[in-house]
Design a protein around this motif. Structure first.
Motif, PDB file in Angstrom:
ATOM      1  N   LEU A   7       0.828  -1.209   0.000  1.00  0.00           N
ATOM      2  CA  LEU A   7       0.000   0.000   0.000  1.00  0.00           C
ATOM      3  C   LEU A   7       0.863   1.260   0.000  1.00  0.00           C
ATOM      4  CD1 LEU A   7      -2.775  -1.034   2.572  1.00  0.00           C
ATOM      5  CD2 LEU A   7      -2.982  -0.886   0.089  1.00  0.00           C
ATOM      6  N   LEU A   8       1.844   1.283   0.884  1.00  0.00           N
ATOM      7  CA  LEU A   8       2.719   2.452   0.978  1.00  0.00           C
ATOM      8  C   LEU A   8       3.566   2.614  -0.286  1.00  0.00           C
ATOM      9  CD1 LEU A   8       3.900   4.767   2.642  1.00  0.00           C
ATOM     10  CD2 LEU A   8       5.529   3.129   3.629  1.00  0.00           C
ATOM     11  N   GLY A   9       4.114   1.498  -0.774  1.00  0.00           N
ATOM     12  CA  GLY A   9       4.994   1.556  -1.937  1.00  0.00           C
ATOM     13  C   GLY A   9       4.283   2.016  -3.196  1.00  0.00           C
ATOM     14  N   PHE A  10       3.109   1.453  -3.478  1.00  0.00           N
ATOM     15  CA  PHE A  10       2.372   1.845  -4.686  1.00  0.00           C
ATOM     16  C   PHE A  10       1.857   3.279  -4.582  1.00  0.00           C
ATOM     17  CE2 PHE A  10       1.662  -2.837  -5.481  1.00  0.00           C
ATOM     18  CZ  PHE A  10       2.456  -2.859  -6.623  1.00  0.00           C
ATOM     19  N   PHE A  11       1.520   3.725  -3.364  1.00  0.00           N
ATOM     20  CA  PHE A  11       1.104   5.111  -3.189  1.00  0.00           C
ATOM     21  C   PHE A  11       2.268   6.066  -3.485  1.00  0.00           C
ATOM     22  CE2 PHE A  11       0.830   8.881  -0.440  1.00  0.00           C
ATOM     23  CZ  PHE A  11      -0.350   9.430  -0.918  1.00  0.00           C
ATOM     24  N   VAL A  12       3.448   5.734  -2.989  1.00  0.00           N
ATOM     25  CA  VAL A  12       4.627   6.577  -3.238  1.00  0.00           C
ATOM     26  C   VAL A  12       4.977   6.581  -4.725  1.00  0.00           C
ATOM     27  CG1 VAL A  12       7.100   6.802  -2.792  1.00  0.00           C
ATOM     28  CG2 VAL A  12       5.542   6.289  -0.913  1.00  0.00           C
ATOM     29  N   LEU A  13       4.875   5.421  -5.381  1.00  0.00           N
ATOM     30  CA  LEU A  13       5.159   5.358  -6.813  1.00  0.00           C
ATOM     31  C   LEU A  13       4.182   6.210  -7.610  1.00  0.00           C
ATOM     32  CD1 LEU A  13       6.077   1.623  -7.550  1.00  0.00           C
ATOM     33  CD2 LEU A  13       7.561   3.616  -7.721  1.00  0.00           C
ATOM     34  N   ALA A  14       2.886   6.084  -7.268  1.00  0.00           N
ATOM     35  CA  ALA A  14       1.875   6.879  -7.973  1.00  0.00           C
ATOM     36  C   ALA A  14       2.123   8.367  -7.780  1.00  0.00           C
ATOM     37  CB  ALA A  14       0.485   6.491  -7.472  1.00  0.00           C
ATOM     38  N   LEU A  15       2.467   8.767  -6.551  1.00  0.00           N
ATOM     39  CA  LEU A  15       2.742  10.174  -6.271  1.00  0.00           C
ATOM     40  C   LEU A  15       3.990  10.651  -7.016  1.00  0.00           C
ATOM     41  CD1 LEU A  15       1.713  12.567  -4.585  1.00  0.00           C
ATOM     42  CD2 LEU A  15       3.254  11.823  -2.751  1.00  0.00           C
ATOM     43  N   THR A  16       4.998   9.776  -7.106  1.00  0.00           N
ATOM     44  CA  THR A  16       6.231  10.132  -7.813  1.00  0.00           C
ATOM     45  C   THR A  16       5.981  10.356  -9.299  1.00  0.00           C
ATOM     46  OG1 THR A  16       7.554   8.845  -6.232  1.00  0.00           O
ATOM     47  CG2 THR A  16       8.569   9.372  -8.361  1.00  0.00           C
ATOM     48  N   PHE A  17       5.235   9.430  -9.932  1.00  0.00           N
ATOM     49  CA  PHE A  17       4.940   9.577 -11.360  1.00  0.00           C
ATOM     50  C   PHE A  17       4.054  10.794 -11.618  1.00  0.00           C
ATOM     51  CE2 PHE A  17       5.619   4.784 -11.549  1.00  0.00           C
ATOM     52  CZ  PHE A  17       6.920   4.936 -12.010  1.00  0.00           C
ATOM     53  N   PHE A  18       3.158  11.080 -10.677  1.00  0.00           N
ATOM     54  CA  PHE A  18       2.309  12.270 -10.814  1.00  0.00           C
ATOM     55  C   PHE A  18       3.158  13.540 -10.779  1.00  0.00           C
ATOM     56  CE2 PHE A  18       0.008  15.688  -8.638  1.00  0.00           C
ATOM     57  CZ  PHE A  18      -1.040  15.888  -9.521  1.00  0.00           C
ATOM     58  N   CYS A  19       4.112  13.590  -9.846  1.00  0.00           N
ATOM     59  CA  CYS A  19       4.989  14.759  -9.740  1.00  0.00           C
ATOM     60  C   CYS A  19       5.879  14.902 -10.977  1.00  0.00           C
ATOM     61  CB  CYS A  19       5.847  14.667  -8.481  1.00  0.00           C
ATOM     62  SG  CYS A  19       4.909  14.806  -6.943  1.00  0.00           S
ATOM     63  N   LEU A  20       6.350  13.776 -11.510  1.00  0.00           N
ATOM     64  CA  LEU A  20       7.161  13.829 -12.725  1.00  0.00           C
ATOM     65  C   LEU A  20       6.377  14.419 -13.890  1.00  0.00           C
ATOM     66  CD1 LEU A  20       9.061  10.399 -12.591  1.00  0.00           C
ATOM     67  CD2 LEU A  20      10.024  12.677 -12.225  1.00  0.00           C
ATOM     68  N   VAL A  47       8.198  15.897 -17.017  1.00  0.00           N
ATOM     69  CA  VAL A  47       8.898  14.655 -17.383  1.00  0.00           C
ATOM     70  C   VAL A  47       7.841  13.625 -17.767  1.00  0.00           C
ATOM     71  CG1 VAL A  47      10.521  12.876 -16.640  1.00  0.00           C
ATOM     72  CG2 VAL A  47      10.717  15.212 -15.731  1.00  0.00           C
ATOM     73  N   ARG A  48       7.526  13.531 -19.051  1.00  0.00           N
ATOM     74  CA  ARG A  48       6.457  12.660 -19.543  1.00  0.00           C
ATOM     75  C   ARG A  48       7.047  11.328 -20.021  1.00  0.00           C
ATOM     76  NH1 ARG A  48       1.649  15.033 -19.837  1.00  0.00           N
ATOM     77  NH2 ARG A  48       1.572  17.315 -19.643  1.00  0.00           N
ATOM     78  N   LEU A  49       6.930  10.336 -19.176  1.00  0.00           N
ATOM     79  CA  LEU A  49       7.435   9.016 -19.547  1.00  0.00           C
ATOM     80  C   LEU A  49       6.586   8.366 -20.634  1.00  0.00           C
ATOM     81  CD1 LEU A  49       8.220   7.612 -15.974  1.00  0.00           C
ATOM     82  CD2 LEU A  49       9.848   8.518 -17.630  1.00  0.00           C
ATOM     83  N   SER A  50       5.345   8.810 -20.769  1.00  0.00           N
ATOM     84  CA  SER A  50       4.443   8.201 -21.755  1.00  0.00           C
ATOM     85  C   SER A  50       4.879   8.468 -23.196  1.00  0.00           C
ATOM     86  CB  SER A  50       3.014   8.707 -21.555  1.00  0.00           C
ATOM     87  OG  SER A  50       2.963  10.124 -21.625  1.00  0.00           O
ATOM     88  N   LYS A  51       5.817   9.389 -23.398  1.00  0.00           N
ATOM     89  CA  LYS A  51       6.279   9.655 -24.756  1.00  0.00           C
ATOM     90  C   LYS A  51       7.256   8.596 -25.251  1.00  0.00           C
ATOM     91  CE  LYS A  51      10.130  12.673 -23.384  1.00  0.00           C
ATOM     92  NZ  LYS A  51      10.702  14.035 -23.454  1.00  0.00           N
ATOM     93  N   TYR A  52       7.766   7.767 -24.327  1.00  0.00           N
ATOM     94  CA  TYR A  52       8.701   6.712 -24.711  1.00  0.00           C
ATOM     95  C   TYR A  52       7.929   5.446 -25.063  1.00  0.00           C
ATOM     96  CZ  TYR A  52      12.111   9.815 -22.514  1.00  0.00           C
ATOM     97  OH  TYR A  52      12.878  10.900 -22.175  1.00  0.00           O
TER      98      TYR A  52
END
Length: 272
Positions: free
Chosen positions: A177-190, A195-200
């Motif tokens: 729960l904690l890990g996936f929340f931090v990952l989601a927040l990190t990708f949101f901040c990127l 920093v759009r990873l979806s372009k790759y």
């Protein structure tokens, strides 16, 4: 959205695994689930080696105590999440691998929606999108699946076994729960910082396939969980009705036999 789907997969697989472990202790079930158990433990072991975590015990082929034991990671929260989440991605990769070998017997056209607002309404939209994605995946699978096709049957068994084997331990769910929340927040901040990873293309490929497998595993786990509850209800109903009547009849017959025996002994004593 993908993080929420993976959390639901982890929770459903853990609950279903707990029910099976409590009410079904048949060896044939453990043999059926053994490939998934092996991949589950090997995924833990691989991440332990990558993170430098000492493995104390590893039993892969034991039906009764197939598990892995390891020391506390050097970086507690981060490495705990990586080790605990490893079987989810390991089993998902194996589903992808088997599907590729079989030539993708069931083809899904499910796509990921990258645009959601970070709000309560956005969370509602994510849940709704996840629900419709699961329904669409189930309909697609039921239309394309043919019981006479060996490849389809093998793919179905692969999905059931490895989706079930994603189950973490109850005490490890907090790290997910904690890990996936931090990952989601990190990708949101990127994304917010441009920093759009979806372009790759490689990122879109990984996310697209992982999303398809996540939704497929969710459908399989919902089926396993609901089937388990139905079977438990049938067994409980049988035990409370027919089983109780059978035991009561046996007890009554036994009481009659004991009564007849005591009466015969009394008559025999009176004659003496």
């Amino acid at each position: 959205m993908l993080g929420l789907g993976l959390i639901l997969v982890a929770v459903l697989s853990s609950v279903t695994s707990g029910l099976w472990g409590k009410f079904a202790d048949a060896k044939i079930i453990k043999v059926f689930l053994l490939p998934g158990s092996i991949i589950h433990d090997l995924s833990h072991a691989l991440v332990c080696l990558i993170t430098g975590t000492t493995i104390k015990e590893l039993n892969l082929f034991a039906l009764n105590d197939s598990e892995i034991k390891y020391d506390k990671p050097k970086i507690p929260v981060l490495f705990d999440f990586l080790i605990v989440a490893a079987p989810i991605f390991g089993c998902a990769f194996f589903i992808f691998f088997i599907s590729t070998i079989l030539g993708n017997p069931i083809r899904f056209t499910q796509s990921v929606n990258y645009e959601f607002h970070f709000s309560l309404y956005g969370l509602f939209c994510i849940v709704k999108y996840l629900y419709f994605a699961a329904v669409t995946t189930f309909c697609t699978f039921s239309k394309q699946f043919h019981i006479t096709n060996i490849g389809h049957i093998f793919f179905l068994l692969t999905v059931l076994v490895f989706s079930f084997s994603m189950a973490p331990k109850k005490e490890d769910i907090k790290f997910l729960l904690l890990g996936f929340f931090v990952l989601a927040l990190t990708f949101f901040c990127l994304e917010k910082f441009g920093v759009r990873l979806s372009k790759y293309s490689w990122w879109r490929f990984c996310i697209h396939d992982l999303w398809a497998i996540t939704v497929l595993s969710l459908c399989a786990l919902v089926f396993l969980f609901s089937s388990t509850l139905v079977l438990m209800g049938i067994v409980a109903g049988y035990r409370s009705t027919i089983g109780r009547k059978g035991s009561g009849a046996g007890k009554g017959a036994k009481g009659k036999d004991e009564g007849a025996g005591n009466k015969g002994a009394a008559n025999k004593s009176a004659r003496r």
